[in-house]
Design an enzyme around this catalytic site. Structure first.
Site, PDB file in Angstrom:
ATOM      1  N   HIS A  42      -8.955  -4.495  -5.631  1.00 11.05           N
ATOM      2  CA  HIS A  42      -8.319  -5.475  -6.222  1.00 11.05           C
ATOM      3  C   HIS A  42      -9.406  -6.517  -7.116  1.00 11.05           C
ATOM      4  O   HIS A  42     -10.510  -6.304  -5.741  1.00 11.05           O
ATOM      5  CB  HIS A  42      -6.953  -6.162  -5.091  1.00 11.05           C
ATOM      6  CG  HIS A  42      -6.934  -7.746  -5.683  1.00 11.05           C
ATOM      7  ND1 HIS A  42      -5.806  -8.135  -5.363  1.00 11.05           N
ATOM      8  CD2 HIS A  42      -7.115  -8.061  -7.129  1.00 11.05           C
ATOM      9  CE1 HIS A  42      -5.564  -9.092  -5.645  1.00 11.05           C
ATOM     10  NE2 HIS A  42      -6.051  -9.670  -7.116  1.00 11.05           N
TER      11      HIS A  42
ATOM     12  N   ASN B  64      -6.433   0.505   0.426  1.00  9.42           N
ATOM     13  CA  ASN B  64      -6.875  -0.712  -0.180  1.00  9.42           C
ATOM     14  C   ASN B  64      -7.754  -0.711   0.434  1.00  9.42           C
ATOM     15  O   ASN B  64      -7.979  -0.774   1.664  1.00  9.42           O
ATOM     16  CB  ASN B  64      -6.156  -1.585   0.186  1.00  9.42           C
ATOM     17  CG  ASN B  64      -6.425  -2.487  -0.858  1.00  9.42           C
ATOM     18  OD1 ASN B  64      -7.366  -2.832  -0.272  1.00  9.42           O
ATOM     19  ND2 ASN B  64      -5.794  -3.755  -1.872  1.00  9.42           N
TER      20      ASN B  64
ATOM     21  N   THR C 249      -2.101 -11.975  -1.296  1.00 10.58           N
ATOM     22  CA  THR C 249      -1.253 -11.605  -2.120  1.00 10.58           C
ATOM     23  C   THR C 249       0.385 -11.930  -1.736  1.00 10.58           C
ATOM     24  O   THR C 249       0.755 -11.953  -0.980  1.00 10.58           O
ATOM     25  CB  THR C 249      -1.078 -10.414  -3.263  1.00 10.58           C
ATOM     26  OG1 THR C 249      -1.913  -9.830  -3.244  1.00 10.58           O
ATOM     27  CG2 THR C 249      -0.314 -10.202  -4.651  1.00 10.58           C
TER      28      THR C 249
ATOM     29  N   GLU D 171       5.988  -1.219  -7.029  1.00 11.35           N
ATOM     30  CA  GLU D 171       5.753  -1.962  -5.772  1.00 11.35           C
ATOM     31  C   GLU D 171       6.097  -3.151  -5.343  1.00 11.35           C
ATOM     32  O   GLU D 171       6.157  -3.790  -5.280  1.00 11.35           O
ATOM     33  CB  GLU D 171       4.014  -1.561  -5.658  1.00 11.35           C
ATOM     34  CG  GLU D 171       3.335  -1.654  -4.169  1.00 11.35           C
ATOM     35  CD  GLU D 171       1.825  -1.686  -4.097  1.00 11.35           C
ATOM     36  OE1 GLU D 171       1.388  -2.236  -5.083  1.00 11.35           O
ATOM     37  OE2 GLU D 171       1.501  -2.491  -2.859  1.00 11.35           O
TER      38      GLU D 171
ATOM     39  N   HIS E  27       1.705  -3.761   1.161  1.00  8.97           N
ATOM     40  CA  HIS E  27       1.263  -5.166   1.941  1.00  8.97           C
ATOM     41  C   HIS E  27       2.390  -5.091   3.024  1.00  8.97           C
ATOM     42  O   HIS E  27       3.226  -5.307   3.583  1.00  8.97           O
ATOM     43  CB  HIS E  27       2.324  -5.957   0.710  1.00  8.97           C
ATOM     44  CG  HIS E  27       0.925  -7.765   0.916  1.00  8.97           C
ATOM     45  ND1 HIS E  27       1.324  -8.300   1.953  1.00  8.97           N
ATOM     46  CD2 HIS E  27       0.276  -8.295   0.388  1.00  8.97           C
ATOM     47  CE1 HIS E  27       0.752  -9.007   1.798  1.00  8.97           C
ATOM     48  NE2 HIS E  27      -0.351  -9.351   0.688  1.00  8.97           N
TER      49      HIS E  27
ATOM     50  N   HIS F 181     -11.136  -4.362   1.885  1.00  5.25           N
ATOM     51  CA  HIS F 181     -11.997  -5.964   3.141  1.00  5.25           C
ATOM     52  C   HIS F 181     -13.180  -4.951   4.063  1.00  5.25           C
ATOM     53  O   HIS F 181     -13.541  -5.341   4.594  1.00  5.25           O
ATOM     54  CB  HIS F 181     -10.570  -5.433   4.181  1.00  5.25           C
ATOM     55  CG  HIS F 181      -9.612  -6.406   3.719  1.00  5.25           C
ATOM     56  ND1 HIS F 181      -9.807  -7.308   2.986  1.00  5.25           N
ATOM     57  CD2 HIS F 181      -8.408  -6.241   4.469  1.00  5.25           C
ATOM     58  CE1 HIS F 181      -8.610  -8.315   3.226  1.00  5.25           C
ATOM     59  NE2 HIS F 181      -8.053  -7.470   3.466  1.00  5.25           N
TER      60      HIS F 181
HETATM   61  N1  PXP Z   1      -0.192  -3.216  -2.634  1.00  8.14           N
HETATM   62  C1  PXP Z   1      -0.271  -4.136  -3.019  1.00  8.14           C
HETATM   63  C2  PXP Z   1       0.175  -4.772  -5.010  1.00  8.14           C
HETATM   64  C3  PXP Z   1      -1.486  -5.862  -2.565  1.00  8.14           C
HETATM   65  O1  PXP Z   1      -1.825  -6.747  -3.180  1.00  8.14           O
HETATM   66  C4  PXP Z   1      -1.518  -5.369  -1.380  1.00  8.14           C
HETATM   67  C5  PXP Z   1      -3.051  -6.412  -0.567  1.00  8.14           C
HETATM   68  O2  PXP Z   1      -4.441  -6.842  -1.162  1.00  8.14           O
HETATM   69  C6  PXP Z   1      -1.730  -3.822  -0.715  1.00  8.14           C
HETATM   70  C7  PXP Z   1      -0.425  -3.120  -0.994  1.00  8.14           C
HETATM   71  C8  PXP Z   1      -2.595  -4.041   0.957  1.00  8.14           C
HETATM   72  O3  PXP Z   1      -1.666  -4.795   1.575  1.00  8.14           O
HETATM   73  P1  PXP Z   1      -2.371  -5.220   3.087  1.00  8.14           P
HETATM   74  O4  PXP Z   1      -3.597  -5.179   2.476  1.00  8.14           O
HETATM   75  O5  PXP Z   1      -1.439  -6.383   3.668  1.00  8.14           O
HETATM   76  O6  PXP Z   1      -1.906  -3.738   4.103  1.00  8.14           O
END
Ligand code: PXP
Length: 238
Positions: A43, A7, A101, A151, A192, A10
């Site tokens: 996202h 992801n 989230t 997920e 997450h 950031h």
């Molecule tokens: N999966 C989903 C569905 C999420 O909403 C997020 C956060 O955007 C992540 C994975 C990644 O989470 P993290 O940034 O805590 O690794």
């Protein structure tokens, strides 16, 4: 061995801290792919606090693995998703004032709208995943709503792990629900709060298809670079 989705939100968060052009999330996607990740996750939030519409279009153009778009059931976002056609969309709950989230989607409680969005996205050729808590009611509702992928929100497990508490119950919930989801014919993923310390037990769950990780990889990238940070997470999952 589970796949790794990175992801890159950031990277855009840092850019937005100055409202400038760098760092570029497209460059991040390319670096992460070069380092061996299996997919890119981003996202598009209603408040556009990090990834914006232009980013999404450019990321979709650039990605050669798979693009997984996290999104709410907001009608405008659904339209954008259908226009962009990511390989996959992951439906997440979205609250305006949350930092991230906060929990899984209540599929059972919002069944009709979630089902409708799954149909709209599927009609555009997009595979749909639902981001849920590891609870039987939610897994059943996911299957009934017509999604083929889910997920599990690993937040409760990660928090217990990070606090040094006994996390066996939280882990067991994910293990049990992964098994149940697979029995129901679903593909199970997780994400997450996963990091270089706590991802191991989740990566070892039998049948786990993919881990989606953002914050800890981007944090590690500040010190070792994104390429190395992704490689380290890939090795750890292996
Ligand atoms: N999966 C989903 C569905 C999420 O909403 C997020 C956060 O955007 C992540 C994975 C990644 O989470 P993290 O940034 O805590 O690794």
């Amino acid at each position: 061995m589970p796949k790794l989705g990175v992801n890159i939100d950031h990277v855009a968060t840092v850019r937005e801290a100055r409202k400038t052009f760098e760092p570029d999330p497209v460059e991040a996607a390319l670096q992460a792919e070069k380092a061996g990740c299996d997919g890119i996750v981003c996202h598009l939030r209603k408040d556009r606090r990090h990834i914006n519409d232009d980013d999404l279009g450019s990321i979709k153009e650039a990605v050669t693995t798979r693009l997984n778009l996290e999104m709410s059931v907001d009608p405008q976002i659904v339209d954008i998703a259908c226009g962009t056609k990511p390989d996959q969309a992951t439906i997440v709950p979205e609250n305006r004032r949350e930092v991230t989230t906060e929990g899984g989607l209540d599929v059972a409680g919002n069944f009709d709208r979630v089902k409708e969005v799954i149909s709209s996205l599927a009609a555009c050729g997009i595979e749909v995943s639902l981001f849920i808590d590891p609870e039987e009611e939610q897994v059943k509702a996911t299957s009934e709503a017509g999604a083929k992928v889910l997920e599990f929100h690993t937040g409760r497990f990660c928090e217990a792990f990070n606090r040094g508490e006994d996390y066996s119950k939280e882990l067991e919930d994910i293990v049990r629900m992964t098994k149940f989801a697979i029995q129901e014919g679903l593909t199970a993923c997780a994400g997450h709060g996963l990091n270089y310390q706590n991802a191991g037990p989740i990566a070892r769950i039998e049948g786990m298809h993919e881990l989606n990780i953002g914050h800890s990889i981007i944090s590690r990238a500040v010190f070792v670079g994104l390429y190395e940070a992704v490689r380290e997470m890939k090795d750890l999952i292996k």
